[in-house]
Design an enzyme around this catalytic site. Structure first.
Site, PDB file in Angstrom:
ATOM      1  N   GLN A  67       1.910  -6.002  -3.056  1.00 44.62           N
ATOM      2  CA  GLN A  67       2.597  -6.099  -1.761  1.00 44.62           C
ATOM      3  C   GLN A  67       3.300  -5.624  -1.747  1.00 44.62           C
ATOM      4  O   GLN A  67       3.308  -4.661  -1.996  1.00 44.62           O
ATOM      5  CB  GLN A  67       2.806  -8.080  -1.517  1.00 44.62           C
ATOM      6  CG  GLN A  67       0.959  -8.764  -1.091  1.00 44.62           C
ATOM      7  CD  GLN A  67       0.443  -8.957  -2.769  1.00 44.62           C
ATOM      8  OE1 GLN A  67       1.361  -9.711  -3.565  1.00 44.62           O
ATOM      9  NE2 GLN A  67      -0.868  -8.636  -2.653  1.00 44.62           N
ATOM     10  N   ASP A 127       0.751  -0.861   0.075  1.00 38.33           N
ATOM     11  CA  ASP A 127       0.107   0.303  -0.212  1.00 38.33           C
ATOM     12  C   ASP A 127       1.379   1.287  -0.015  1.00 38.33           C
ATOM     13  O   ASP A 127       0.335   2.026   0.272  1.00 38.33           O
ATOM     14  CB  ASP A 127      -1.134   0.352   1.218  1.00 38.33           C
ATOM     15  CG  ASP A 127      -1.639  -1.557   1.218  1.00 38.33           C
ATOM     16  OD1 ASP A 127      -2.135  -1.849  -0.047  1.00 38.33           O
ATOM     17  OD2 ASP A 127      -2.239  -1.221   2.615  1.00 38.33           O
TER      18      ASP A 127
HETATM   19  P1  GDP Z   1      -0.411   0.045  -3.461  1.00 34.60           P
HETATM   20  O1  GDP Z   1      -1.711  -1.166  -2.799  1.00 34.60           O
HETATM   21  O2  GDP Z   1       0.450   0.601  -3.467  1.00 34.60           O
HETATM   22  O3  GDP Z   1      -1.140   0.934  -4.976  1.00 34.60           O
HETATM   23  O4  GDP Z   1      -1.046   1.403  -2.333  1.00 34.60           O
HETATM   24  P2  GDP Z   1      -3.123   1.684  -2.938  1.00 34.60           P
HETATM   25  O5  GDP Z   1      -3.928   1.494  -3.292  1.00 34.60           O
HETATM   26  O6  GDP Z   1      -3.199   0.624  -1.663  1.00 34.60           O
HETATM   27  O7  GDP Z   1      -3.136   2.345  -0.663  1.00 34.60           O
HETATM   28  C1  GDP Z   1      -2.394   3.882  -1.311  1.00 34.60           C
HETATM   29  C2  GDP Z   1      -2.784   5.045  -1.603  1.00 34.60           C
HETATM   30  O8  GDP Z   1      -3.259   6.304  -1.034  1.00 34.60           O
HETATM   31  C3  GDP Z   1      -4.520   5.581  -1.916  1.00 34.60           C
HETATM   32  O9  GDP Z   1      -5.896   5.584  -1.590  1.00 34.60           O
HETATM   33  C4  GDP Z   1      -3.859   6.074  -3.229  1.00 34.60           C
HETATM   34  O10 GDP Z   1      -5.039   7.365  -3.973  1.00 34.60           O
HETATM   35  C5  GDP Z   1      -3.413   7.280  -1.824  1.00 34.60           C
HETATM   36  N1  GDP Z   1      -2.290   8.201  -2.365  1.00 34.60           N
HETATM   37  C6  GDP Z   1      -1.584   7.729  -2.957  1.00 34.60           C
HETATM   38  N2  GDP Z   1      -0.433   8.487  -3.135  1.00 34.60           N
HETATM   39  C7  GDP Z   1      -0.730   9.832  -2.357  1.00 34.60           C
HETATM   40  C8  GDP Z   1      -0.414  10.674  -2.411  1.00 34.60           C
HETATM   41  O11 GDP Z   1       0.981  11.285  -2.192  1.00 34.60           O
HETATM   42  N3  GDP Z   1      -0.928  11.531  -1.075  1.00 34.60           N
HETATM   43  C9  GDP Z   1      -2.156  11.392  -0.516  1.00 34.60           C
HETATM   44  N4  GDP Z   1      -2.484  11.888   0.506  1.00 34.60           N
HETATM   45  N5  GDP Z   1      -2.329   9.857  -0.858  1.00 34.60           N
HETATM   46  C10 GDP Z   1      -1.846   9.055  -1.915  1.00 34.60           C
HETATM   47  P1  IMO Z   2      -0.866  -4.219  -2.357  1.00 36.45           P
HETATM   48  O1  IMO Z   2      -0.658  -4.619  -3.502  1.00 36.45           O
HETATM   49  C1  IMO Z   2      -0.802  -4.488   2.261  1.00 36.45           C
HETATM   50  C2  IMO Z   2      -1.288  -8.439   4.027  1.00 36.45           C
HETATM   51  C3  IMO Z   2      -2.548  -9.148   4.684  1.00 36.45           C
HETATM   52  C4  IMO Z   2      -2.284  -9.824   5.353  1.00 36.45           C
HETATM   53  C5  IMO Z   2      -0.600 -10.974   4.878  1.00 36.45           C
HETATM   54  C6  IMO Z   2      -1.213 -11.706   4.718  1.00 36.45           C
HETATM   55  O2  IMO Z   2      -2.030  -3.610  -2.383  1.00 36.45           O
HETATM   56  O3  IMO Z   2       0.055  -3.298  -1.209  1.00 36.45           O
HETATM   57  P2  IMO Z   2      -2.349 -12.764   2.252  1.00 36.45           P
HETATM   58  O4  IMO Z   2      -3.953 -12.789   2.157  1.00 36.45           O
HETATM   59  O5  IMO Z   2      -1.953 -12.357   0.942  1.00 36.45           O
HETATM   60  O6  IMO Z   2      -2.481 -14.499   2.705  1.00 36.45           O
HETATM   61  O7  IMO Z   2      -2.028 -11.861   3.781  1.00 36.45           O
HETATM   62  O8  IMO Z   2      -0.197 -10.382   3.766  1.00 36.45           O
HETATM   63  N1  IMO Z   2      -1.458  -8.501   2.659  1.00 36.45           N
HETATM   64  C7  IMO Z   2      -1.081  -6.672   1.895  1.00 36.45           C
HETATM   65  N2  IMO Z   2      -0.824  -5.437   3.105  1.00 36.45           N
HETATM   66  N3  IMO Z   2      -1.362  -3.824   0.287  1.00 36.45           N
HETATM   67  C8  IMO Z   2      -1.173  -5.386  -0.118  1.00 36.45           C
HETATM   68  O9  IMO Z   2      -1.495  -5.164  -1.226  1.00 36.45           O
HETATM   69  C9  IMO Z   2      -1.562  -7.168   1.083  1.00 36.45           C
HETATM   70  N4  IMO Z   2      -1.885  -8.428  -0.025  1.00 36.45           N
HETATM   71  C10 IMO Z   2      -2.034  -8.848   1.347  1.00 36.45           C
HETATM   72  O10 IMO Z   2      -3.301  -8.283   5.319  1.00 36.45           O
HETATM   73  O11 IMO Z   2      -0.971  -9.550   6.733  1.00 36.45           O
HETATM   74 MG    MG Z   3      -2.984  -1.432  -2.132  1.00 36.64          MG
END
Ligand code: GDP
Ligand code: IMO
Ligand code: MG
Length: 437
Positions: A236, A25
């Site tokens: 991840q 994330d």
């Molecule tokens: P990913 O799994 O690595 O693609 O990340 P996620 O999408 O799960 O989580 C990142 C969150 O942060 C999302 O809601 C994005 O829209 C948000 N985001 C990304 N870059 C920024 C930033 O620079 N500032 C803020 N405030 N939000 C951001």
């Molecule tokens: P993105 O791509 C954050 C975490 C789960 C749990 C562990 C194992 O959005 O960054 P699983 O279902 O994979 O067996 O769960 O891994 N997890 C993540 N945490 N971002 C993800 O993906 C995740 N994918 C799995 O919360 O701790």
């Molecule tokens: Mg994510």
């Protein structure tokens, strides 16, 4: 340089791997969307629909779970490699959702015939394992990821290509259902699964997906030979990697850069560059050690300001200070050449900001993580403290306009992790992204 894809001095990189350098994330979806503009192919190589990659374009928000984030750019070929585990229903739902939003995947999405398939029994086993345990629960997404990868390694898995040979598929499925039912029935009073029902359901999914399925390894190697630019989209993050992460609190795939080679069928000599994405602080979802985790007061503030709720499960993410020891390790393990730092704006209102620069454990100072399973649970972070900038950075469009305190913070991160910062993100949208010098 020969063997590299035109990545010599002054030439553009043709094969880039992008990885999360923390616990997921980090904002990979946003960064992939930006980089995708200059690429021809975007490839997922591991994980499954446990991932949630958010892309914000104008006032529209897209959350991609299985389909590469490059799909939002017209004309880009998006590939789901054989290292990914596919829940066909989730994939079809995602294709249909995109279609309803005006994005047509039919000519641009390619799915490996060797990717493993997630079945209902994988999801049930994932749930059962989690509910049985109180201590040692992983906090999985319950999408069946772990049990599906376990079957792959145990050599009893079923691959996408198998769905097109009814006799073979049916026999393997029956065998699997028999085995899984003995486990499921042991844990709960249920009828177990019916293989003929699953067979029918999955044959329908196979029919829907038929036009997308191909030999993606061949496709990608040909693309690279023809000078196409390929972006490998990690899911991840490094510390969720099954080998390198905070085991057993990890996911079941290779989320580090090496996973791109094994999960897409492209050799290491073909990769030109590795980019790591890091948040300006740290988050993690689910259980497991987290040395720099905030106390509840600050947790609430940052969670709210950063919108730190899982894009897949909606769970509240745990938040903490930036941990340079973890990220420096991540730089080594992935061979990261450059990082993108996201969510700087989330720290805008803090008077003081800390960076973890080492850990103390049993009277010793550590700047790397030893194998001792109790280390991360019991170590005490050593912090440096910096003044906050106390200004809104979300409207900044050039690195020159960043507050001096933010530059100092970023430069210290750069120094600690020993890696160039390529971009800094100050908001969700494409335009809230600065080139950092
Ligand atoms: P990913 O799994 O690595 O693609 O990340 P996620 O999408 O799960 O989580 C990142 C969150 O942060 C999302 O809601 C994005 O829209 C948000 N985001 C990304 N870059 C920024 C930033 O620079 N500032 C803020 N405030 N939000 C951001
Ligand atoms: P993105 O791509 C954050 C975490 C789960 C749990 C562990 C194992 O959005 O960054 P699983 O279902 O994979 O067996 O769960 O891994 N997890 C993540 N945490 N971002 C993800 O993906 C995740 N994918 C799995 O919360 O701790
Ligand atoms: Mg994510």
């Amino acid at each position: 340089m020969e063997g590299k894809n035109q990545a010599g001095a002054g030439q553009e990189c043709r094969a880039i791997v992008l990885v999360g350098a923390q616990w997921g994330d980090e904002g990979k979806g946003k960064v992939i969307d930006i980089l995708a503009e200059k690429m021809d192919y975007v490839v997922r190589y591991q994980g499954g629909n446990n991932a949630g990659h958010t892309v914000v374009i104008g006032d529209r928000k897209y959350v991609l779970h299985l389909i590469p984030s490059g799909i939002l750019h017209d004309g880009k070929i998006c590939v789901i490699g054989h290292g990914v585990v596919i829940d066909p229903k989730a994939l079809i739902d995602e294709i249909e959702l995109l279609r309803s939003q005006g994005i047509d995947c039919s000519e641009r999405l390619k799915i490996s015939d060797k990717a493993h398939v997630i079945f209902p029994y994988h999801k049930r086993i994932d749930e059962l394992r989690e509910s049985r345990r109180v201590k040692g629960r992983i906090g999985t997404t319950k999408k069946g990821i772990g049990p599906c990868y376990a079957d792959k390694v145990a050599r009893v898995g079923i691959r996408i290509g198998d769905l097109y040979d009814k006799e073979y598929f049916s026999a393997r499925l029956e065998d699997n259902v028999e085995e899984k039912n003995s486990m499921v029935k042991n844990f709960e009073r249920s009828e177990g699964f019916c293989s003929s029902e699953i067979l029918e359901e999955y044959l329908n999914y196979a029919e829907y997906l038929k036009g997308f399925v191909t030999d993606t390894t061949l496709l990608l190697n040909d693309a690279l030979k023809n000078g196409k630019a390929v972006l490998f989209e990690g899911a991840q993050g490094t510390f969720l990697d099954v080998d390198y992460g905070t085991y057993p609190y990890v996911t079941s795939s290779s989320s580090t850069a090496g996973g791109a080679c094994t999960g897409a069928g492209v050799g290491p000599s073909r990769i030109d560059r590795v980019i790591g994405v890091v948040k300006a602080y740290t988050t993690r979802v689910g259980e497991g050690p987290f040395p720099t985790e905030f106390d509840p007061g600050l947790m609430e503030i940052i969670r709210k300001k950063g919108g730190e709720f899982g894009a897949t499960t909606g769970r509240a993410r745990r938040c903490g200070w930036f941990d340079s020891v973890l990220v420096k390790n991540s730089v080594d393990i992935n061979g990261i050449d450059q990082v993108v730092v996201t969510k700087i704006d989330v720290l805008d209102e803090l008077e003081k900001i800390k960076i973890c620069v080492a850990y103390r454990y049993n009277g010793k100072t550590y700047t790397s993580i030893p194998g001792d399973p109790r280390f991360l649970d019991n170590c005490v972070p050593v912090y440096e403290e910096y003044p906050g900038w106390m200004r809104d950075t979300s409207g900044i469009t050039s690195h020159e306009d960043l507050p001096a305190e933010a530059v100092r913070y970023l430069n210290r991160i750069r120094e600690l992790i020993g890696t160039e910062i390529m971009l800094v993100s100050v908001g969700k949208s494409r335009k809230q992204t600065l080139i950092y010098k």
